[in-house]
Design an enzyme around this catalytic site. Sequence first.
Site, short mmCIF file in Angstrom:
data_model
loop_
_atom_site.label_atom_id
_atom_site.label_comp_id
_atom_site.label_asym_id
_atom_site.label_seq_id
_atom_site.Cartn_x
_atom_site.Cartn_y
_atom_site.Cartn_z
N ARG A 57 0.84 -1.18 0.00
CA ARG A 57 0.00 0.00 0.00
C ARG A 57 0.89 1.25 0.00
O ARG A 57 1.95 1.27 0.61
CB ARG A 57 -0.90 0.03 1.24
N TYR A 86 -1.13 -3.93 -7.07
CA TYR A 86 -0.84 -4.78 -5.92
C TYR A 86 -1.75 -4.50 -4.73
O TYR A 86 -2.02 -3.37 -4.37
CB TYR A 86 0.61 -4.56 -5.48
N LYS A 94 -9.15 -2.62 1.81
CA LYS A 94 -9.09 -1.46 2.70
C LYS A 94 -9.91 -0.28 2.16
O LYS A 94 -10.54 0.44 2.94
CB LYS A 94 -7.64 -1.01 2.89
N HIS A 127 -11.17 -2.37 11.53
CA HIS A 127 -10.00 -3.18 11.19
C HIS A 127 -9.82 -4.21 12.31
O HIS A 127 -8.91 -4.10 13.14
CB HIS A 127 -8.79 -2.25 11.07
N SER A 152 -0.31 -3.62 12.71
CA SER A 152 0.49 -4.61 11.99
C SER A 152 1.54 -5.21 12.92
O SER A 152 1.98 -4.58 13.88
CB SER A 152 1.16 -3.97 10.79
N CYS A 206 1.28 -7.61 15.03
CA CYS A 206 0.81 -7.97 16.37
C CYS A 206 0.03 -9.27 16.39
O CYS A 206 -0.59 -9.60 17.39
CB CYS A 206 -0.04 -6.84 16.95
N ASP A 239 -9.36 -9.86 9.51
CA ASP A 239 -8.92 -8.51 9.16
C ASP A 239 -9.99 -7.43 9.29
O ASP A 239 -9.69 -6.34 9.74
CB ASP A 239 -8.37 -8.50 7.73
N ARG A 266 2.72 -11.98 0.17
CA ARG A 266 1.37 -12.34 0.60
C ARG A 266 0.91 -13.69 0.10
O ARG A 266 1.41 -14.21 -0.91
CB ARG A 266 0.39 -11.28 0.06
#
Length: 631
Positions: free
Chosen positions: A100, A249, A258, A278, A300, A302, A325, A417
């Site tokens: 991103r 991407y 998102k 989120h 992120s 975590c 997510d 990913r």
Amino acid sequence: MRLFSSISRQNLLINRLNPVRILLRRDYSAASVAHLAPHIQEYILEKAALCQPDDIYVCDGSDAEKEKIIQTLLKEKLIKPIPKLENCYLAKTDPKDVARVESKTVISTENERETIPIPAEGVEGKLGKWMAPGDLQAAIQERFPGCMKGRTMYVIPFSMGPIGGSISKYGIELTDSPYVVASMGIMTRVNESVLEEIGSGEFVKCLHSVGCPLPLQRELTNNWPCNPENVLVTHIPKDREIISFGSGYGGNSLLGKKCFALRIGSTIARDEGWLAEHMLILGITNPQGEKKYIAAAFPSACGKTNLAMMAPTIPGWKVECVGDDIAWMKFDNNGKLRAINPENGFFGVAPGTSEHTNPNAMTCMEKNTVYTNVAETSDGNIWWEGIGHDPTGDVTDWKNQPWTKDSGTPAAHPNSRFCAPAGQCPTIDPQWESAEGVPIEAIVFGGRRPEGVPLVYEANSWEHGVFLGAAMRSEATAAAEFKGKAIMNDPFAMRPFFGYNFGHYLQHWLDVNQDGRQMPKIFNVNWFRKNENGFIWPGFGENSRVLEWIIRRCGGEDIAQESIIGKIPKNGSLNMEGCDGVDLDACFELSSDFWKQEAAEVRQYLEEQVGEDCPAEIYAQCDELAKRASQ
């Protein structure tokens, strides 16, 4: 092999077995779109006139179509098969198009303050980027005219959430990328029936182009079409529209993720009185068969996906995954908060995922998965750092270069990913596609905090819980070293994803607490506290012990005691049977000096970033924390 839907059956553009080429460059009215709903027809033709594709194909989500798209990607050398895995493929991108791009992601409203709070004088605002409507239109005109020449415009009708569900929403993405078609087919519910569900109603308009008209103006890297110098990802909330250019991407191009699920989704949720967050969603069942659902927000690095797919270590307990997510949550007519996972797949970070950290994710991605920017091995498999074993055979890295452990660079990109169907998760919850959503008992916030923050504590009230979300902070990286890692503010784990002014977002969270509603309890957790020997808490499956305590608290058990920050477990109330060698005292040690500093730093952040848009109740909660820490 069927690729496109029939006009007579689906009210679409393209004939079922004989796809029609629609010549668009000169006379768009000649396209046969009479059977489409007028507002859908208008949207497609308007964008086709701008982008000038050679063809328009309307997707129906069928298995035959998915196979056809894969064959297209193989022919264009955008992907390659992974022989050791069933129906799995590997894509490698241009190194300039790997994640991103927050700096080029904007929201356009008439008034800047609708989008972002006004930061204090001399302070850089970090809660979103705004673009004036006039500037946005100029940027679109600089990029989009003719951007799809020589390519196909794919029309993707998709549902966020179960088709027909009470919380679900619909979108149509127009894209010139078959990689996006394949990935959206995994991440969302692409189906011809979505067009019938839309009918004459509203849908989120999504336009995406890689920005590489044919013939090419420059040589591609890894055969990956993109235009990194001109990337722009834009959102127009009042029109419920997303326009993305230049990147092929992830969240830049899979516009259901998102962009729709959070940025546009949060504005829809505000307008309609619900929450788009989120957050992961999981169900946890005790040995007596009693099941509760939890939603949890983490920045992120975590362990969101790991927690959502956890294998509990407590005998007799079971955790099942609803989503890893995104959570859309709405109060039902009985005042119960219900949540859906609006996605249909997992778009997870590969590095660090292993049989130890997340065995269920490893099983989930063994088939029907698209991998991006991981390494490949000469024996027909893939590999990444943290997978839990050494690679077999020679390794080719994500840049298509030979790789060894002495190369000095990662074999897989740190943001590489896997894109896998959620239904393949071995612990997928039986109610994960419930049309009305699952009932939420607890909301959990957390972050990667090496010191000061205890393993778990409960908010004193809903308002205090909203403050905990606003005060979320986490180490900026997932690196193991303790020293020198900056603690960054990431409120609600939504900092890059707010669709509107964060101060107004906080007020919306406060406002959903209404009479007659059964408000979930709110908790904060921290798996990452450290001492001189490393992490104090073992994490992973042992986190089920914390979830057990949370569930018992939701059931009203008297197992909590007051502290300066909220309610913490009473001595002996955390189930540690079979988990030896953990220094629980260190996990729960509270320092008044630490929390006075924390309160001061959080207040400074709110004053500088949110200012007068921050609700007075949130400032009051911050002051109360400072007062308790000073007593």
